[in-house]
Design a protein around this motif. Structure first.
Motif, PDB file in Angstrom:
ATOM      1  N   ASP A 103       0.860  -1.186   0.000  1.00 20.00           N
ATOM      2  CA  ASP A 103       0.000   0.000   0.000  1.00 20.00           C
ATOM      3  C   ASP A 103       0.900   1.242   0.000  1.00 20.00           C
ATOM      4  O   ASP A 103       1.596   1.528   0.981  1.00 20.00           O
ATOM      5  N   ALA A 104       0.883   1.994  -1.103  1.00 22.34           N
ATOM      6  CA  ALA A 104       1.778   3.147  -1.238  1.00 22.34           C
ATOM      7  C   ALA A 104       1.500   4.218  -0.194  1.00 22.34           C
ATOM      8  O   ALA A 104       2.424   4.876   0.291  1.00 22.34           O
ATOM      9  N   VAL A 105       0.234   4.407   0.169  1.00 24.20           N
ATOM     10  CA  VAL A 105      -0.110   5.426   1.162  1.00 24.20           C
ATOM     11  C   VAL A 105       0.461   5.048   2.524  1.00 24.20           C
ATOM     12  O   VAL A 105       1.064   5.873   3.220  1.00 24.20           O
ATOM     13  N   VAL A 106       0.284   3.803   2.899  1.00 18.13           N
ATOM     14  CA  VAL A 106       0.801   3.319   4.185  1.00 18.13           C
ATOM     15  C   VAL A 106       2.324   3.374   4.187  1.00 18.13           C
ATOM     16  O   VAL A 106       2.951   3.826   5.157  1.00 18.13           O
ATOM     17  N   ARG A 107       2.911   2.927   3.110  1.00  9.36           N
ATOM     18  CA  ARG A 107       4.375   2.941   2.989  1.00  9.36           C
ATOM     19  C   ARG A 107       4.914   4.363   3.116  1.00  9.36           C
ATOM     20  O   ARG A 107       5.914   4.610   3.800  1.00  9.36           O
ATOM     21  N   GLY A 108       4.229   5.299   2.466  1.00  5.73           N
ATOM     22  CA  GLY A 108       4.675   6.687   2.501  1.00  5.73           C
ATOM     23  C   GLY A 108       4.560   7.309   3.883  1.00  5.73           C
ATOM     24  O   GLY A 108       5.462   8.029   4.322  1.00  5.73           O
ATOM     25  N   ARG A 109       3.452   7.040   4.570  1.00  4.24           N
ATOM     26  CA  ARG A 109       3.301   7.602   5.931  1.00  4.24           C
ATOM     27  C   ARG A 109       4.364   7.054   6.865  1.00  4.24           C
ATOM     28  O   ARG A 109       4.877   7.766   7.723  1.00  4.24           O
ATOM     29  N   ALA A 110       4.681   5.780   6.723  1.00  6.78           N
ATOM     30  CA  ALA A 110       5.736   5.184   7.559  1.00  6.78           C
ATOM     31  C   ALA A 110       7.083   5.833   7.248  1.00  6.78           C
ATOM     32  O   ALA A 110       7.879   6.138   8.154  1.00  6.78           O
ATOM     33  N   ALA A 111       7.341   6.075   5.973  1.00  7.33           N
ATOM     34  CA  ALA A 111       8.621   6.674   5.576  1.00  7.33           C
ATOM     35  C   ALA A 111       8.760   8.093   6.117  1.00  7.33           C
ATOM     36  O   ALA A 111       9.829   8.496   6.588  1.00  7.33           O
ATOM     37  N   LEU A 112       7.677   8.862   6.064  1.00  9.65           N
ATOM     38  CA  LEU A 112       7.741  10.237   6.591  1.00  9.65           C
ATOM     39  C   LEU A 112       8.013  10.243   8.086  1.00  9.65           C
ATOM     40  O   LEU A 112       8.803  11.046   8.587  1.00  9.65           O
ATOM     41  N   ALA A 113       7.351   9.338   8.795  1.00  8.90           N
ATOM     42  CA  ALA A 113       7.540   9.285  10.247  1.00  8.90           C
ATOM     43  C   ALA A 113       8.961   8.867  10.601  1.00  8.90           C
ATOM     44  O   ALA A 113       9.605   9.467  11.475  1.00  8.90           O
ATOM     45  N   LEU A 114       9.455   7.840   9.925  1.00  3.15           N
ATOM     46  CA  LEU A 114      10.799   7.340  10.228  1.00  3.15           C
ATOM     47  C   LEU A 114      11.878   8.288   9.701  1.00  3.15           C
ATOM     48  O   LEU A 114      12.939   8.426  10.304  1.00  3.15           O
ATOM     49  N   GLY A 115      11.588   8.921   8.572  1.00  5.61           N
ATOM     50  CA  GLY A 115      12.553   9.875   8.027  1.00  5.61           C
ATOM     51  C   GLY A 115      12.787  11.021   8.986  1.00  5.61           C
ATOM     52  O   GLY A 115      13.919  11.488   9.164  1.00  5.61           O
ATOM     53  N   ALA A 116      11.724  11.464   9.646  1.00  7.87           N
ATOM     54  CA  ALA A 116      11.862  12.539  10.631  1.00  7.87           C
ATOM     55  C   ALA A 116      12.679  12.098  11.828  1.00  7.87           C
ATOM     56  O   ALA A 116      13.224  12.942  12.561  1.00  7.87           O
ATOM     57  N   ARG A 117      12.796  10.784  12.019  1.00  9.24           N
ATOM     58  CA  ARG A 117      13.599  10.249  13.119  1.00  9.24           C
ATOM     59  C   ARG A 117      15.016   9.872  12.670  1.00  9.24           C
ATOM     60  O   ARG A 117      15.773   9.284  13.437  1.00  9.24           O
ATOM     61  N   GLY A 118      15.339  10.203  11.413  1.00  9.30           N
ATOM     62  CA  GLY A 118      16.696   9.961  10.926  1.00  9.30           C
ATOM     63  C   GLY A 118      16.950   8.570  10.399  1.00  9.30           C
ATOM     64  O   GLY A 118      18.116   8.152  10.307  1.00  9.30           O
ATOM     65  N   GLU A 119      15.921   7.837  10.000  1.00  7.15           N
ATOM     66  CA  GLU A 119      16.086   6.465   9.504  1.00  7.15           C
ATOM     67  C   GLU A 119      16.457   6.492   8.023  1.00  7.15           C
ATOM     68  O   GLU A 119      15.620   6.810   7.164  1.00  7.15           O
ATOM     69  N   ALA A 120      17.693   6.114   7.701  1.00  4.14           N
ATOM     70  CA  ALA A 120      18.175   6.175   6.324  1.00  4.14           C
ATOM     71  C   ALA A 120      17.470   5.186   5.406  1.00  4.14           C
ATOM     72  O   ALA A 120      17.421   5.386   4.186  1.00  4.14           O
ATOM     73  N   ALA A 121      16.892   4.123   5.967  1.00  6.55           N
ATOM     74  CA  ALA A 121      16.208   3.114   5.148  1.00  6.55           C
ATOM     75  C   ALA A 121      15.006   3.685   4.419  1.00  6.55           C
ATOM     76  O   ALA A 121      14.495   3.074   3.473  1.00  6.55           O
ATOM     77  N   THR A 122      14.553   4.867   4.830  1.00  6.90           N
ATOM     78  CA  THR A 122      13.379   5.464   4.199  1.00  6.90           C
ATOM     79  C   THR A 122      13.702   6.211   2.908  1.00  6.90           C
ATOM     80  O   THR A 122      12.786   6.574   2.166  1.00  6.90           O
ATOM     81  N   ILE A 123      14.976   6.439   2.624  1.00  6.08           N
ATOM     82  CA  ILE A 123      15.356   7.303   1.494  1.00  6.08           C
ATOM     83  C   ILE A 123      14.747   6.839   0.165  1.00  6.08           C
ATOM     84  O   ILE A 123      14.146   7.643  -0.557  1.00  6.08           O
ATOM     85  N   PRO A 124      14.862   5.551  -0.229  1.00  9.06           N
ATOM     86  CA  PRO A 124      14.270   5.134  -1.512  1.00  9.06           C
ATOM     87  C   PRO A 124      12.759   5.370  -1.575  1.00  9.06           C
ATOM     88  O   PRO A 124      12.230   5.766  -2.623  1.00  9.06           O
ATOM     89  N   VAL A 125      12.068   5.132  -0.464  1.00  7.38           N
ATOM     90  CA  VAL A 125      10.616   5.335  -0.443  1.00  7.38           C
ATOM     91  C   VAL A 125      10.297   6.812  -0.603  1.00  7.38           C
ATOM     92  O   VAL A 125       9.361   7.189  -1.331  1.00  7.38           O
TER      93      VAL A 125
END
Length: 331
Positions: free
Chosen positions: A216-238
């Motif tokens: 689910d792209a919407v779910v994936r994107g919300r998770a990436a935004l939340a983790l990206g704000a916490r400095g999680e580099a794994a979110t960069i491709p998303v």
């Protein structure tokens, strides 16, 4: 067969048999010389039919129609019985769930029980204001399970926000929200990931990381935004994919600028953005968004990419790149 013997054989009291007779459900076939009711074998069989139909939930009026109306079709009545039975089971299940939640709060007095029941009832109210007030009650008064369930089903944005706030304060409910991530309903999945995104702690973070692989792209994107704000580099491709898709692309670009905190990270992010710009399958609008995203990425890799894009065949991209270079002091 006299009424007393019919009562013994059928287990139906004589008083109820007389009631059936008054309604016309059972009519004794005859009378004795002394005037006592006399039931035939067929009469007794009808009594058993009545009791069987009562056992499955038919009213006496429905039973009379079922037994005497030649035009009666049982399928419709069975469908109605199924519906009513399901409603009754749902109501009983809801009551059991509420009682389990009250028990989980370990109430010390009846006042505590009544207070929790009132709050649980308020969470299920048709009034958005009532639900919101219940969500904003003391965390100790509302069971976490009830908050999580309410958050997954809440459509009002203001109430949903209050429920997410209450869950974040409670420090629990992550496991229940995780079940929502697997829901077949897209809105429930989105509510689950939004609630998890606002929850602190390692459990919620782990669930969000797992969600980065969600179909689910919407779910994936919300998770990436939340983790990206916490400095999680794994979110960069998303996050880069979100910019290409135009889904919360501004927020995704902001998250990338936060993640580009050191030279290596900045170079990696810039390279990914440039790679997508040069991808032949990327359309003009997406190329423009990717170029704009380079503005928030420091370092030589982004500057060189913008310098190259000044000569791009797409005039909008070229003008954007030139403008961004001047802002960086490189133009």
């Amino acid at each position: 067969m006299l009424i007393g013997e019919v009562s013994r054989r059928s287990g139906v009291s004589a008083r109820m048999l007389r009631h059936y007779e008054s309604l016309g459900l059972v009519r004794p076939s005859g009378r004795t010389g002394s005037g006592y009711r006399e039931y035939s074998v067929e009469d007794v069989r009808r009594v058993f039919h009545i009791e069987s139909l009562r056992a499955v939930g038919l009213s006496l009026r429905e039973i009379g129609r079922a037994l005497d109306d030649p035009a009666f079709t049982p399928a419709d009545l069975v469908d109605d019985l199924i519906r009513r039975t399901r409603e009754r089971i749902a109501a009983e299940t809801e009551l059991l769930t509420r009682l389990d939640r009250v028990h989980a709060t370990d109430p010390a007095a009846w006042e505590d029980v009544l207070q929790v029941l009132a709050l649980l009832r308020a969470l299920g109210s048709t009034s958005a204001g009532t639900r919101q007030r219940a969500a904003l009650a003391s965390v100790d008064e509302v069971p976490v399970e009830a908050l999580a369930q309410a958050a997954l089903g809440e459509g009002d944005p203001y109430v949903a926000g209050a429920l997410r706030w209450a869950l974040s304060r409670s420090g629990g409910g992550a496991a229940l929200l995780a079940e929502g991530l697997g829901s077949p309903v897209a809105a429930v999945r989105e509510r689950a990931v939004r609630a998890l995104a606002e929850m602190p702690g390692p459990e919620a973070a782990t669930l969000l990381r797992d969600t980065l692989a969600s179909p689910d792209a919407v779910v994936r994107g919300r998770a990436a935004l939340a983790l990206g704000a916490r400095g999680e580099a794994a979110t960069i491709p998303v996050l880069v994919d979100m910019i290409v898709a135009g889904s919360n692309d501004t927020d995704a670009a902001d998250a990338l600028s936060v993640l580009a905190g050191d030279d290596a990270a900045a170079a990696r992010i810039a390279s990914l953005l440039v790679g997508r710009i040069g991808d032949g399958s990327t359309g003009p609008p997406a190329r423009g968004r990717l170029t704009q995203a380079l503005a928030g990425i420091p370092g030589a890799t982004a500057s060189c990419a913008l310098a190259d894009l000044v000569g791009d065949a797409d005039r909008a991209v070229a003008l954007t790149a030139a403008y961004l270079l001047r802002l960086r002091g490189d133009g």
